[in-house]
Design a protein around this motif. Structure first.
Motif, PDB file in Angstrom:
ATOM      1  N   LEU A 172       4.911  -2.353  19.343  1.00  0.00           N
ATOM      2  CA  LEU A 172       5.263  -0.940  19.246  1.00  0.00           C
ATOM      3  C   LEU A 172       6.439  -0.725  18.294  1.00  0.00           C
ATOM      4  N   ALA A 173       7.375  -1.672  18.268  1.00  0.00           N
ATOM      5  CA  ALA A 173       8.507  -1.555  17.342  1.00  0.00           C
ATOM      6  C   ALA A 173       8.035  -1.670  15.897  1.00  0.00           C
ATOM      7  N   VAL A 174       7.164  -2.635  15.620  1.00  0.00           N
ATOM      8  CA  VAL A 174       6.610  -2.799  14.272  1.00  0.00           C
ATOM      9  C   VAL A 174       5.786  -1.571  13.890  1.00  0.00           C
ATOM     10  N   LEU A 175       4.990  -1.088  14.830  1.00  0.00           N
ATOM     11  CA  LEU A 175       4.165   0.100  14.586  1.00  0.00           C
ATOM     12  C   LEU A 175       5.025   1.280  14.161  1.00  0.00           C
ATOM     13  N   CYS A 176       6.121   1.490  14.863  1.00  0.00           N
ATOM     14  CA  CYS A 176       6.966   2.658  14.621  1.00  0.00           C
ATOM     15  C   CYS A 176       7.794   2.521  13.347  1.00  0.00           C
ATOM     16  N   TYR A 177       8.403   1.359  13.139  1.00  0.00           N
ATOM     17  CA  TYR A 177       9.434   1.234  12.111  1.00  0.00           C
ATOM     18  C   TYR A 177       8.996   0.512  10.839  1.00  0.00           C
ATOM     19  N   LEU A 178       7.805  -0.102  10.840  1.00  0.00           N
ATOM     20  CA  LEU A 178       7.400  -0.861   9.657  1.00  0.00           C
ATOM     21  C   LEU A 178       5.967  -0.614   9.205  1.00  0.00           C
ATOM     22  N   LEU A 179       5.056  -0.420  10.145  1.00  0.00           N
ATOM     23  CA  LEU A 179       3.630  -0.432   9.813  1.00  0.00           C
ATOM     24  C   LEU A 179       3.216   0.573   8.737  1.00  0.00           C
ATOM     25  N   PRO A 180       3.592   1.851   8.822  1.00  0.00           N
ATOM     26  CA  PRO A 180       3.113   2.781   7.787  1.00  0.00           C
ATOM     27  C   PRO A 180       3.441   2.339   6.364  1.00  0.00           C
ATOM     28  N   GLY A 181       4.690   1.913   6.138  1.00  0.00           N
ATOM     29  CA  GLY A 181       5.075   1.467   4.803  1.00  0.00           C
ATOM     30  C   GLY A 181       4.332   0.217   4.375  1.00  0.00           C
ATOM     31  N   THR A 201       0.609   6.255  -6.412  1.00  0.00           N
ATOM     32  CA  THR A 201       1.443   5.245  -5.748  1.00  0.00           C
ATOM     33  C   THR A 201       2.597   5.910  -5.007  1.00  0.00           C
ATOM     34  N   GLY A 202       3.226   6.903  -5.638  1.00  0.00           N
ATOM     35  CA  GLY A 202       4.325   7.598  -4.979  1.00  0.00           C
ATOM     36  C   GLY A 202       3.883   8.290  -3.705  1.00  0.00           C
ATOM     37  N   VAL A 203       2.714   8.936  -3.751  1.00  0.00           N
ATOM     38  CA  VAL A 203       2.211   9.658  -2.583  1.00  0.00           C
ATOM     39  C   VAL A 203       1.745   8.685  -1.502  1.00  0.00           C
ATOM     40  N   ILE A 204       0.958   7.691  -1.908  1.00  0.00           N
ATOM     41  CA  ILE A 204       0.358   6.780  -0.932  1.00  0.00           C
ATOM     42  C   ILE A 204       1.386   5.825  -0.334  1.00  0.00           C
ATOM     43  N   CYS A 205       2.294   5.318  -1.142  1.00  0.00           N
ATOM     44  CA  CYS A 205       3.236   4.296  -0.660  1.00  0.00           C
ATOM     45  C   CYS A 205       4.527   4.875  -0.091  1.00  0.00           C
ATOM     46  N   LEU A 206       4.818   6.147  -0.372  1.00  0.00           N
ATOM     47  CA  LEU A 206       6.075   6.728   0.104  1.00  0.00           C
ATOM     48  C   LEU A 206       5.861   7.983   0.953  1.00  0.00           C
ATOM     49  N   VAL A 207       5.129   8.948   0.431  1.00  0.00           N
ATOM     50  CA  VAL A 207       4.987  10.225   1.139  1.00  0.00           C
ATOM     51  C   VAL A 207       4.160  10.076   2.410  1.00  0.00           C
ATOM     52  N   LEU A 243      10.544   3.745   4.599  1.00  0.00           N
ATOM     53  CA  LEU A 243      10.778   3.920   3.169  1.00  0.00           C
ATOM     54  C   LEU A 243      11.514   2.718   2.575  1.00  0.00           C
ATOM     55  N   ILE A 244      12.451   2.156   3.322  1.00  0.00           N
ATOM     56  CA  ILE A 244      13.134   0.946   2.854  1.00  0.00           C
ATOM     57  C   ILE A 244      12.137  -0.193   2.707  1.00  0.00           C
ATOM     58  N   CYS A 245      11.276  -0.342   3.715  1.00  0.00           N
ATOM     59  CA  CYS A 245      10.249  -1.392   3.664  1.00  0.00           C
ATOM     60  C   CYS A 245       9.323  -1.177   2.471  1.00  0.00           C
ATOM     61  N   ALA A 246       8.878   0.076   2.281  1.00  0.00           N
ATOM     62  CA  ALA A 246       7.990   0.369   1.159  1.00  0.00           C
ATOM     63  C   ALA A 246       8.691   0.117  -0.173  1.00  0.00           C
ATOM     64  N   GLY A 247       9.964   0.499  -0.273  1.00  0.00           N
ATOM     65  CA  GLY A 247      10.710   0.261  -1.496  1.00  0.00           C
ATOM     66  C   GLY A 247      10.832  -1.213  -1.820  1.00  0.00           C
ATOM     67  N   ILE A 248      11.076  -2.021  -0.790  1.00  0.00           N
ATOM     68  CA  ILE A 248      11.169  -3.470  -0.999  1.00  0.00           C
ATOM     69  C   ILE A 248       9.834  -4.030  -1.480  1.00  0.00           C
ATOM     70  N   LEU A 249       8.743  -3.580  -0.860  1.00  0.00           N
ATOM     71  CA  LEU A 249       7.419  -4.082  -1.253  1.00  0.00           C
ATOM     72  C   LEU A 249       7.049  -3.638  -2.666  1.00  0.00           C
ATOM     73  N   ILE A 250       7.401  -2.413  -3.015  1.00  0.00           N
ATOM     74  CA  ILE A 250       7.123  -1.934  -4.379  1.00  0.00           C
ATOM     75  C   ILE A 250       7.932  -2.745  -5.389  1.00  0.00           C
ATOM     76  N   GLY A 251       9.222  -2.956  -5.082  1.00  0.00           N
ATOM     77  CA  GLY A 251      10.061  -3.742  -5.978  1.00  0.00           C
ATOM     78  C   GLY A 251       9.581  -5.180  -6.099  1.00  0.00           C
ATOM     79  N   ALA A 252       9.186  -5.784  -4.966  1.00  0.00           N
ATOM     80  CA  ALA A 252       8.694  -7.160  -4.990  1.00  0.00           C
ATOM     81  C   ALA A 252       7.393  -7.260  -5.787  1.00  0.00           C
ATOM     82  N   THR A 253       6.537  -6.258  -5.612  1.00  0.00           N
ATOM     83  CA  THR A 253       5.267  -6.241  -6.360  1.00  0.00           C
ATOM     84  C   THR A 253       5.530  -6.148  -7.861  1.00  0.00           C
ATOM     85  N   ALA A 254       6.452  -5.270  -8.238  1.00  0.00           N
ATOM     86  CA  ALA A 254       6.787  -5.126  -9.659  1.00  0.00           C
ATOM     87  C   ALA A 254       7.357  -6.420 -10.218  1.00  0.00           C
TER      88      ALA A 254
END
Length: 267
Positions: A172-181, A201-207, A243-254
């Motif tokens: 439940l913690a992962v679901l709430c704080y990490l899963l969407p990103g 990418t901005g809409v799907i990975c952040l919004v 959003l922090i998680c998504a930002g890290i994944l986007i940066g790592a992907t780049a």
């Protein structure tokens, strides 16, 4: 150029379905009076006839919700509650103490709990009916920790699996704080290998993760009885972590794509 609605709609619907499915799975209690068997049965045994369970919502953002068990008049149950928790009368029909420190059997200690001290409270009305709360943590500020009683569980066989509860809490913690990103970034950038520098990418990975994280966290905390203000704070925190998680994944992907392009170019 506007982002294509087809992948945006696809990720919006799919993420909501996955989030809702895991939310229901993580919060499924299973059967009537499940809350009694999960919380109270290790202390008092089988659920009595005529039991009604009520969740009282927190009165403020600083309070916690309280589960109240309403019981019909039963002198034997009344004495069992008073004796088990060593309650003392504190006014007409009100029985409580300064808290109970739970002594678990060896190897059955619970994990991921805020505190092993509970604050039981019993209210007996004139007609003999009772309202019992196993743990009203909001009363802790009125209690003297020097008088907390250490008591063993009379019915430890009713204790839920500590590893099962830990797994559910973590899920439940992962679901709430990490899963969407994570869900949207991995699906869009890693599996579908879509470009980073695009409006989609901005809409799907952040919004989309931010919206689902806010609504999901608010519904989660509100359904568990927390005050609306607390639910909003928790929902905002969920948005930030996703959003922090998504930002890290986007940066790592780049970074990985840039490195791979550099290596491929040299080769």
């Amino acid at each position: 150029m506007k982002p294509s609605l087809k992948p945006v709609n696809f990720y919006s619907v799919l993420l909501v379905i996955v989030y809702a499915g895991l939310f229901l799975l993580g919060n499924y209690e299973g059967g009537e009076n499940a809350e009694w068997y999960k919380q109270v049965a290790p202390w008092l045994g089988e659920a009595p006839e005529g039991l009604v369970i009520e969740q009282c919502r927190a009165a403020s953002e600083d309070d916690f919700p309280v589960t109240v068990y309403h019981l019909p008049a039963d002198e034997e149950m009344k004495q069992r509650i008073i004796t088990t928790f060593q309650l003392e009368e504190n006014g007409a029909g009100l029985y409580e103490n300064h808290g109970v420190s739970i002594v678990y059997p060896e190897g059955q200690e619970m994990v991921l709990t805020v505190s092993d001290t509970i604050y039981p409270r019993l209210l007996v009305r004139q007609d003999g009916s009772m309202s019992f709360s196993l743990d009203d943590y909001n009363l802790s500020v009125l209690k003297n920790p020097d008088f907390v009683k250490s008591l063993q569980l009379p019915y430890p066989a009713y204790l839920p699996s500590k590893y099962g509860e830990m797994a559910r809490s973590l899920m439940l913690a992962v679901l709430c704080y990490l899963l969407p990103g994570v869900f949207c970034c991995v699906g869009w950038l890693w599996i579908q290998r879509r470009p980073i520098a695009s409006r989609e990418t901005g809409v799907i990975c952040l919004v989309i993760p931010a919206a689902v994280a806010f609504i999901g966290a608010y519904v989660d905390f509100y359904s568990h009885g927390f005050h609306k203000s607390y639910c909003i704070y928790s929902a905002v925190f969920s948005v930030v972590t996703n959003l922090i998680c998504a930002g890290i994944l986007i940066g790592a992907t780049a970074a990985v794509r840039g490195l791979w392009k550099m290596i491929s170019g040299k080769a």
